[in-house]
Design an enzyme around this catalytic site. Structure first.
Site, short mmCIF file in Angstrom:
data_model
loop_
_atom_site.label_atom_id
_atom_site.label_comp_id
_atom_site.label_asym_id
_atom_site.label_seq_id
_atom_site.Cartn_x
_atom_site.Cartn_y
_atom_site.Cartn_z
N GLU A 158 0.83 -1.21 0.00
CA GLU A 158 0.00 0.00 0.00
C GLU A 158 0.87 1.27 0.00
O GLU A 158 0.63 2.21 0.77
CB GLU A 158 -0.96 0.00 1.20
N GLU A 234 -6.58 -7.69 -0.42
CA GLU A 234 -7.05 -7.67 0.96
C GLU A 234 -8.55 -7.41 0.94
O GLU A 234 -8.99 -6.28 0.82
CB GLU A 234 -6.34 -6.60 1.80
#
Length: 579
Positions: A158, A234
């Site tokens: 991320e 995710e």
């Protein structure tokens, strides 16, 4: 051996379209003797892949060290995944977030001023290369094209939520490839235009992280990636808890509907988490977006498998959804019976302030050092205050909790969450401050910051000097009684112990509702932190750490224990859903 590749619209396994149905299972949050059980339950839910992060700081607690023993035996874990007939996704970071201390980055890395944090800085990149070479030496022969289970390796984590240094991302990708990784690489970012742009790399598959509105999120992802398979790396079907907050849960039916929408769109998925496990020891991280929020010990995450590995309502709901898109085994795992219930009186108290020499080593400092300078998670600081009248004690910043004593008597607590910086001392005398690191920030701009009492410590306008500092060896607390006699009960941090009997070494749950704040061990295994603030009211005791017959519990109470009795209860209690 197989060939795994990224096709025009699908993942390709030996040339045929392959949908990844993965679940997150962090080997470092589960006792190794339970790995096979959790992996098999993933297979029984219909998953074909297991994903794991790799925590750099756990493997490398000191420079030049790369530990792969016990809970850190990555090779054993990946081989157990393969033995179950499943594939694997490896996410080595170097930054992982994961509600893990410092997001997985070693604290020692930032003790030298100017070392970069997740950017193209030579010393940071050199350390990353050493780490990735060590971890990928394990992963390399376990890639699917070499007969192993590993399908994908992730670059960073991320990154678009943190920075936009493309040269850094390219350098990390090149280090991974130069280490012999030949399976496809991926990045992951939240499906926001700016984050996908800043966190992605041309030639590396972009994936997304989200838990709702699958169609909308996948459309955003496709804008940034015109071809290739769509994947939610995710799929957030639960959430983590912090001390002082509620226990987070999500509707099993709603989460299943979101998963159905994601799979109906043809995407691959990694369920985060399939099984959360536990932040054993002092491994939990924290968040600080203006208010410091340390993460609790349980990483239950309201996942398909609970903290003890039992199927939840989400397990059955997800299994039914997956059965619409892929074959699911006929066997459905059952939950274990209630844990044994027993009690044991805690005795033999050993007080830190009565005999600190037994707890660690002393050193002298003119200026108060940080916990990072001491390489400590807990320390006792001592000096003399010269004053005949009440005087203000002040600190630049407290990271994270400081217990203040004057002449052996408690004066108060300075807490980072409350932004405490000062309290009144009634007079002069021997000043003692016990400073606790409650977990390093794992997300955002405060990554890598030092711990302890930051900035000058003053009384009035005068900076305090001539400090004696005892670095408390937390790992050695269960062995205190080898070198010191128990003391009468008094104030300040106190170690207690008790013996309890076990018939069969199965999972237990230790109630902490009558205790204050501290750490507990069973047979030398660190169960993690407890705190009366909640929400968590029990600590999970893995069956494999127990033994038939006599077992030993040790508790380090930093605050006040209302009832020095250990109660093992039948079920976990993770606290209220609302406050």
């Amino acid at each position: 051996m197989s060939h795994f590749a990224i096709g025009e619209s699908d993942f390709l396994l030996d040339g045929a379209p392959f949908r990844i149905l993965s679940g997150a299972l962090h080997y470092f949050r589960v006792h190794p003797d339970s790995w096979a059980d959790r992996i098999e339950k993933a297979r029984l839910m219909g998953l074909n892949t297991i994903e794991t992060y790799i925590p750099w700081n756990a493997h490398s607690p000191r420079p030049g060290v790369f530990d792969t023993t016990g809970m850190l035996d990555l090779e054993r874990f990946l081989r157990e995944v393969a033995a179950a007939g499943l594939y694997a996704i490896v996410r080595p970071g170097p930054y992982i977030c994961a509600e893990w201390d410092n997001g997985g980055l070693p604290a020692w890395l930032f003790r030298e001023p100017g070392v970069g944090v997740r950017r193209n800085e030579p010393r940071f990149l050199a350390a990353i290369e050493e780490y990735l070479d060590a971890v990928l030496r394990i992963v390399r022969p376990l890639q699917v094209d070499q007969g192993g289970p590993v399908l994908l390796v992730q670059v960073e984590n991320e990154y678009g939520a943190f920075g936009d240094d493309e040269t850094y991302l390219k350098a990390v990708a090149e280090i991974i490839q130069n280490a012999g990784i030949t399976v496809p690489l991926v990045t992951v970012d939240q499906p926001v235009d700016a984050m996908l742009a800043a966190g992605g790399l041309d030639g590396v598959l972009r994936t997304a992280s989200f838990g709702s509105r699958a169609g909308e999120r996948l459309t955003t992802l496709r804008k940034h990636q015109p071809s290739g398979p769509l994947m939610c790396m995710e799929f957030w079907e639960g959430w983590f808890d912090y001390w002082g907050g509620p226990h987070h849960t999500t509707s099993a039916a709603d989460a299943a509907a979101e998963l159905d929408a994601l799979l109906a769109a043809g995407a691959s998925v990694n369920i985060y988490m399939f099984h959360g496990g536990t932040n054993f020891g002092l491994t939990s991280g924290a968040n600080d977006k203006g208010v410091y929020r340390p993460t609790i010990t349980s990483y239950d995450y309201d996942a398909p498998l609970d903290e003890a590995g039992n199927p939840t309502a989400k397990f059955h709901a997800f299994r039914e959804v997956i059965s619409r898109y892929a074959p699911v085994p006929d066997i459905v795992p059952a939950s274990r019976p209630r844990a044994p219930e027993t009690s044991a009186v805690l005795g033999s108290p050993v007080r830190l302030l009565a005999d600190p020499d037994a707890w660690g080593n002393w050193a002298s400092y003119d200026v108060l050092p940080s916990l990072d300078e001491l390489d400590a998670r807990l320390a006792l600081f001592r000096t003399e205050v010269r004053a005949e009248v009440p005087v203000l004690l002040s600190v630049g910043e407290v990271r994270d909790r400081a217990y203040v004593f004057l002449g052996g008597a408690p004066v108060g607590v300075l807490d980072r969450e409350r932004h405490d910086r000062a309290l009144m001392l009634p007079r002069g005398g021997r000043l003692e401050i016990v400073v606790e690191d409650q977990g390093r920030v794992n997300y955002g701009r405060r990554l890598g910051e030092p711990k302890g009492l930051i900035g000058p410590v003053r009384v009035g306008s005068t900076e305090l000097t001539e400090w004696s500092v005892c670095v408390i060896d937390v790992e050695a607390v269960p062995r205190l009684w080898d070198s010191v006699e128990p003391d009468v009960l008094g104030v300040g941090p106190t170690a207690w112990r008790a013996s309890f009997e076990v018939g069969e070494p199965v999972d237990h749950f230790l109630s902490t509702v009558a205790w204050g704040k501290g750490i507990a061990w069973v047979n030398g295994f660190d169960l993690g932190r407890y705190w009366r603030r909640g929400p968590q009211e029990t600590l999970y005791v893995p069956g494999p750490v127990l033994r038939p017959g006599r077992n030993e519990l040790v508790v380090l109470e930093l605050d006040v224990m209302a009832e020095p009795v250990a109660h093992f209860v039948g079920e976990p209690s993770l606290g209220p859903l609302e406050l």
